[in-house]
Scaffold this motif. Structure first.
Motif, PDB file in Angstrom:
ATOM      1  N   ALA A   1       0.829  -1.203   0.000  1.00 11.85           N
ATOM      2  CA  ALA A   1       0.000   0.000   0.000  1.00 11.85           C
ATOM      3  C   ALA A   1       0.865   1.255   0.000  1.00 11.85           C
ATOM      4  CB  ALA A   1      -0.931  -0.006   1.216  1.00 11.85           C
ATOM      5  N   VAL A   2       1.953   1.218   0.771  1.00 11.52           N
ATOM      6  CA  VAL A   2       2.863   2.367   0.819  1.00 11.52           C
ATOM      7  C   VAL A   2       3.550   2.562  -0.527  1.00 11.52           C
ATOM      8  CG1 VAL A   2       5.059   3.179   1.784  1.00 11.52           C
ATOM      9  CG2 VAL A   2       3.251   2.382   3.303  1.00 11.52           C
ATOM     10  N   LEU A   3       3.986   1.490  -1.131  1.00  9.46           N
ATOM     11  CA  LEU A   3       4.652   1.610  -2.431  1.00  9.46           C
ATOM     12  C   LEU A   3       3.699   2.119  -3.500  1.00  9.46           C
ATOM     13  CD1 LEU A   3       6.941  -1.563  -2.470  1.00  9.46           C
ATOM     14  CD2 LEU A   3       7.588   0.808  -2.070  1.00  9.46           C
ATOM     15  N   GLU A   4       2.448   1.710  -3.427  1.00 10.46           N
ATOM     16  CA  GLU A   4       1.449   2.224  -4.373  1.00 10.46           C
ATOM     17  C   GLU A   4       1.245   3.723  -4.159  1.00 10.46           C
ATOM     18  OE1 GLU A   4      -2.108  -0.037  -3.960  1.00 10.46           O
ATOM     19  OE2 GLU A   4      -1.225  -1.880  -4.779  1.00 10.46           O
ATOM     20  N   SER A   5       1.168   4.133  -2.895  1.00 11.68           N
ATOM     21  CA  SER A   5       1.009   5.546  -2.577  1.00 11.68           C
ATOM     22  C   SER A   5       2.226   6.350  -3.016  1.00 11.68           C
ATOM     23  CB  SER A   5       0.775   5.713  -1.072  1.00 11.68           C
ATOM     24  OG  SER A   5       0.748   7.085  -0.713  1.00 11.68           O
ATOM     25  N   ALA A   6       3.402   5.852  -2.660  1.00 13.64           N
ATOM     26  CA  ALA A   6       4.635   6.555  -3.025  1.00 13.64           C
ATOM     27  C   ALA A   6       4.836   6.588  -4.531  1.00 13.64           C
ATOM     28  CB  ALA A   6       5.826   5.889  -2.349  1.00 13.64           C
ATOM     29  N   GLY A   7       4.337   5.560  -5.208  1.00 13.80           N
ATOM     30  CA  GLY A   7       4.480   5.491  -6.662  1.00 13.80           C
ATOM     31  C   GLY A   7       3.742   6.588  -7.393  1.00 13.80           C
ATOM     32  N   ARG A   8       2.791   7.220  -6.707  1.00 12.56           N
ATOM     33  CA  ARG A   8       2.068   8.333  -7.325  1.00 12.56           C
ATOM     34  C   ARG A   8       2.823   9.653  -7.173  1.00 12.56           C
ATOM     35  NH1 ARG A   8      -2.246   5.097  -5.284  1.00 12.56           N
ATOM     36  NH2 ARG A   8      -2.360   6.211  -3.285  1.00 12.56           N
ATOM     37  N   GLU A   9       3.930   9.604  -6.432  1.00 16.97           N
ATOM     38  CA  GLU A   9       4.797  10.781  -6.293  1.00 16.97           C
ATOM     39  C   GLU A   9       5.888  10.717  -7.366  1.00 16.97           C
ATOM     40  OE1 GLU A   9       4.211  13.017  -3.893  1.00 16.97           O
ATOM     41  OE2 GLU A   9       2.766  11.879  -2.678  1.00 16.97           O
ATOM     42  N   ARG A  10       6.505  11.845  -7.632  1.00 11.18           N
ATOM     43  CA  ARG A  10       7.615  11.865  -8.596  1.00 11.18           C
ATOM     44  C   ARG A  10       8.909  11.571  -7.844  1.00 11.18           C
ATOM     45  NH1 ARG A  10       6.881  17.493 -11.623  1.00 11.18           N
ATOM     46  NH2 ARG A  10       6.522  18.128  -9.458  1.00 11.18           N
ATOM     47  N   LEU A  11       9.187  10.286  -7.675  1.00  9.52           N
ATOM     48  CA  LEU A  11      10.320   9.860  -6.852  1.00  9.52           C
ATOM     49  C   LEU A  11      11.555   9.578  -7.702  1.00  9.52           C
ATOM     50  CD1 LEU A  11       8.555   7.336  -4.452  1.00  9.52           C
ATOM     51  CD2 LEU A  11       8.980   9.762  -4.079  1.00  9.52           C
ATOM     52  N   ASN A  12      12.698   9.939  -7.132  1.00  9.38           N
ATOM     53  CA  ASN A  12      13.977   9.582  -7.749  1.00  9.38           C
ATOM     54  C   ASN A  12      14.578   8.336  -7.103  1.00  9.38           C
ATOM     55  OD1 ASN A  12      14.000  11.802  -9.521  1.00  9.38           O
ATOM     56  ND2 ASN A  12      14.740  13.134  -7.886  1.00  9.38           N
ATOM     57  N   GLY A  13      14.040   7.927  -5.968  1.00 11.78           N
ATOM     58  CA  GLY A  13      14.593   6.759  -5.297  1.00 11.78           C
ATOM     59  C   GLY A  13      14.028   6.606  -3.906  1.00 11.78           C
ATOM     60  N   TYR A  14      14.527   5.593  -3.198  1.00  9.02           N
ATOM     61  CA  TYR A  14      14.030   5.251  -1.869  1.00  9.02           C
ATOM     62  C   TYR A  14      15.163   5.271  -0.848  1.00  9.02           C
ATOM     63  CZ  TYR A  14       9.801   3.575  -4.192  1.00  9.02           C
ATOM     64  OH  TYR A  14       8.653   3.495  -4.929  1.00  9.02           O
ATOM     65  N   LEU A  15      14.791   5.545   0.401  1.00 12.18           N
ATOM     66  CA  LEU A  15      15.674   5.412   1.549  1.00 12.18           C
ATOM     67  C   LEU A  15      14.995   4.443   2.513  1.00 12.18           C
ATOM     68  CD1 LEU A  15      16.296   9.234   2.192  1.00 12.18           C
ATOM     69  CD2 LEU A  15      17.721   7.692   0.841  1.00 12.18           C
ATOM     70  N   CYS A  16      15.777   3.666   3.236  1.00 10.32           N
ATOM     71  CA  CYS A  16      15.204   2.684   4.164  1.00 10.32           C
ATOM     72  C   CYS A  16      15.894   2.792   5.517  1.00 10.32           C
ATOM     73  CB  CYS A  16      15.352   1.265   3.605  1.00 10.32           C
ATOM     74  SG  CYS A  16      14.692  -0.010   4.688  1.00 10.32           S
ATOM     75  N   ILE A  17      15.077   2.902   6.589  1.00  5.30           N
ATOM     76  CA  ILE A  17      15.597   3.165   7.931  1.00  5.30           C
ATOM     77  C   ILE A  17      15.789   1.874   8.732  1.00  5.30           C
ATOM     78  CG2 ILE A  17      15.325   4.671   9.952  1.00  5.30           C
ATOM     79  CD1 ILE A  17      15.397   6.178   7.388  1.00  5.30           C
ATOM     80  N   GLY A  18      15.581   0.714   8.122  1.00  6.09           N
ATOM     81  CA  GLY A  18      15.847  -0.543   8.822  1.00  6.09           C
ATOM     82  C   GLY A  18      14.616  -1.215   9.384  1.00  6.09           C
ATOM     83  N   ASP A  19      14.856  -2.341  10.073  1.00  5.55           N
ATOM     84  CA  ASP A  19      13.779  -3.234  10.493  1.00  5.55           C
ATOM     85  C   ASP A  19      12.966  -3.672   9.283  1.00  5.55           C
ATOM     86  OD1 ASP A  19      14.544  -3.406  13.083  1.00  5.55           O
ATOM     87  OD2 ASP A  19      12.829  -2.352  13.933  1.00  5.55           O
ATOM     88  N   ILE A  20      13.683  -4.189   8.304  1.00  8.53           N
ATOM     89  CA  ILE A  20      13.036  -4.772   7.130  1.00  8.53           C
ATOM     90  C   ILE A  20      12.212  -5.977   7.571  1.00  8.53           C
ATOM     91  CG2 ILE A  20      13.437  -5.849   4.879  1.00  8.53           C
ATOM     92  CD1 ILE A  20      16.095  -4.290   4.787  1.00  8.53           C
ATOM     93  N   VAL A  21      12.734  -6.700   8.559  1.00  9.44           N
ATOM     94  CA  VAL A  21      12.005  -7.822   9.158  1.00  9.44           C
ATOM     95  C   VAL A  21      11.701  -7.460  10.603  1.00  9.44           C
ATOM     96  CG1 VAL A  21      13.162  -9.475   7.659  1.00  9.44           C
ATOM     97  CG2 VAL A  21      14.107  -9.028   9.910  1.00  9.44           C
ATOM     98  N   GLY A  22      10.788  -8.222  11.215  1.00 12.69           N
ATOM     99  CA  GLY A  22      10.488  -7.912  12.612  1.00 12.69           C
ATOM    100  C   GLY A  22       9.278  -8.647  13.124  1.00 12.69           C
ATOM    101  N   TYR A  23       8.101  -8.032  12.977  1.00 18.24           N
ATOM    102  CA  TYR A  23       6.899  -8.557  13.612  1.00 18.24           C
ATOM    103  C   TYR A  23       5.929  -9.235  12.650  1.00 18.24           C
ATOM    104  CZ  TYR A  23       8.267  -5.542  17.531  1.00 18.24           C
ATOM    105  OH  TYR A  23       8.934  -4.935  18.570  1.00 18.24           O
ATOM    106  N   GLY A  24       6.135  -9.090  11.364  1.00 16.67           N
ATOM    107  CA  GLY A  24       5.156  -9.567  10.395  1.00 16.67           C
ATOM    108  C   GLY A  24       5.412 -10.981   9.907  1.00 16.67           C
ATOM    109  N   ALA A  25       4.466 -11.469   9.103  1.00 18.71           N
ATOM    110  CA  ALA A  25       4.503 -12.868   8.650  1.00 18.71           C
ATOM    111  C   ALA A  25       5.120 -13.037   7.271  1.00 18.71           C
ATOM    112  CB  ALA A  25       3.081 -13.437   8.640  1.00 18.71           C
ATOM    113  N   ASN A  26       5.665 -11.960   6.691  1.00 18.33           N
ATOM    114  CA  ASN A  26       6.266 -12.056   5.362  1.00 18.33           C
ATOM    115  C   ASN A  26       7.682 -11.484   5.318  1.00 18.33           C
ATOM    116  OD1 ASN A  26       3.059 -11.521   4.730  1.00 18.33           O
ATOM    117  ND2 ASN A  26       3.987 -13.032   3.363  1.00 18.33           N
ATOM    118  N   PRO A  27       8.566 -11.944   6.195  1.00 13.63           N
ATOM    119  CA  PRO A  27       9.914 -11.358   6.238  1.00 13.63           C
ATOM    120  C   PRO A  27      10.715 -11.582   4.958  1.00 13.63           C
ATOM    121  CG  PRO A  27       9.813 -13.333   7.588  1.00 13.63           C
ATOM    122  CD  PRO A  27       8.400 -13.006   7.198  1.00 13.63           C
ATOM    123  N   LYS A  28      10.597 -12.758   4.377  1.00 14.00           N
ATOM    124  CA  LYS A  28      11.353 -13.050   3.150  1.00 14.00           C
ATOM    125  C   LYS A  28      10.893 -12.133   2.022  1.00 14.00           C
ATOM    126  CE  LYS A  28      12.692 -16.819   0.041  1.00 14.00           C
ATOM    127  NZ  LYS A  28      12.433 -16.005  -1.192  1.00 14.00           N
TER     128      LYS A  28
END
Length: 225
Positions: A1-28
């Protein structure tokens, strides 16, 4: 949902602050998604370190420990190798990224209030520092003398001032707003805006319960805490 929302912006790229994995059921799948996005700058979070055995499990509460153990059993070598490649602090241009704070980044300190932000402001050589960890979105500013929390969800970067932006959490915001939280940094305009987007909470909860993860990790999503 976030990527769909962000995709409507004129983005040059992404930054990631970590905790790619953690509490959810789809870490891979989360690791695979980040790898495909190829963020220009990204850092490791405490849960990324937890599944790698780089952070003592006693650091985490019981639900988080259970999730880390489960996640460790789900990830394969490609995913763990990717997580191992992440550093704790990364900088580029006039920004720096860290999951917790710049002081003792391996301890993953929280920044909740202006007083918590002071050490990071003193250590930062950049005008803008992006953090996460607390799961609570917010913006702090230091004018050269004092630190304070900025009202609202948008800030214009002013010369001579420093800013810390907590982008909140895509997967588990904790400010009593259940919507996913992320931020848009417009380098040309010199602005940062924290944005919220609804997502299918019920489906995320179903996956968590089906995986056998603690029920609290599912129920809290609807409460935004």
């Amino acid at each position: 949902a976030v990527l769909e929302s962000a995709g409507r912006e004129r983005l040059n790229g992404y930054l990631c602050i970590g905790d790619i994995v953690g509490y959810g059921a789809n870490p891979k799948e989360c690791v695979d998604t980040i790898k495909k996005l190829k963020p220009g700058t990204l850092v490791a979070g405490n849960h990324d370190w937890g599944v790698l055995g780089l952070l003592d499990l006693d650091y985490f509460n019981k639900e988080a420990r259970d999730a880390i153990v489960w996640t460790s059993g789900v990830l394969g070598k490609p995913e763990t190798d990717y997580l191992k490649s992440l550093e704790l602090i990364r900088s580029r241009d006039n920004i720096v990224l860290v999951h917790g704070s710049l002081d003792e980044p391996e301890e993953f300190h929280y920044i909740f209030e202006a007083e918590d932000a002071d050490k990071t402001f003193r250590l930062s050589r950049m005008a803008l520092c992006f953090v996460g960890h607390s799961h609570v979105p917010g913006i702090f500013c230091h004018d050269g003398k004092t630190s304070g929390k900025v009202e609202g969800t948008t800030v214009r970067i002013e010369s001579g001032k420093k800013y810390i932006v907590n982008v909140g959490s895509v997967g588990q915001p904790r400010d009593c707003d259940a919507r996913a939280s992320y931020a848009i940094y417009d380098e040309d305009a010199g602005t940062v805006e924290i944005k919220r987007v609804s997502y299918d909470i019920a489906e995320a909860q179903r996956k968590i319960l089906k995986a056998g993860l603690p029920a609290w990790l599912a129920s809290r999503l609807a409460e935004g805490r």
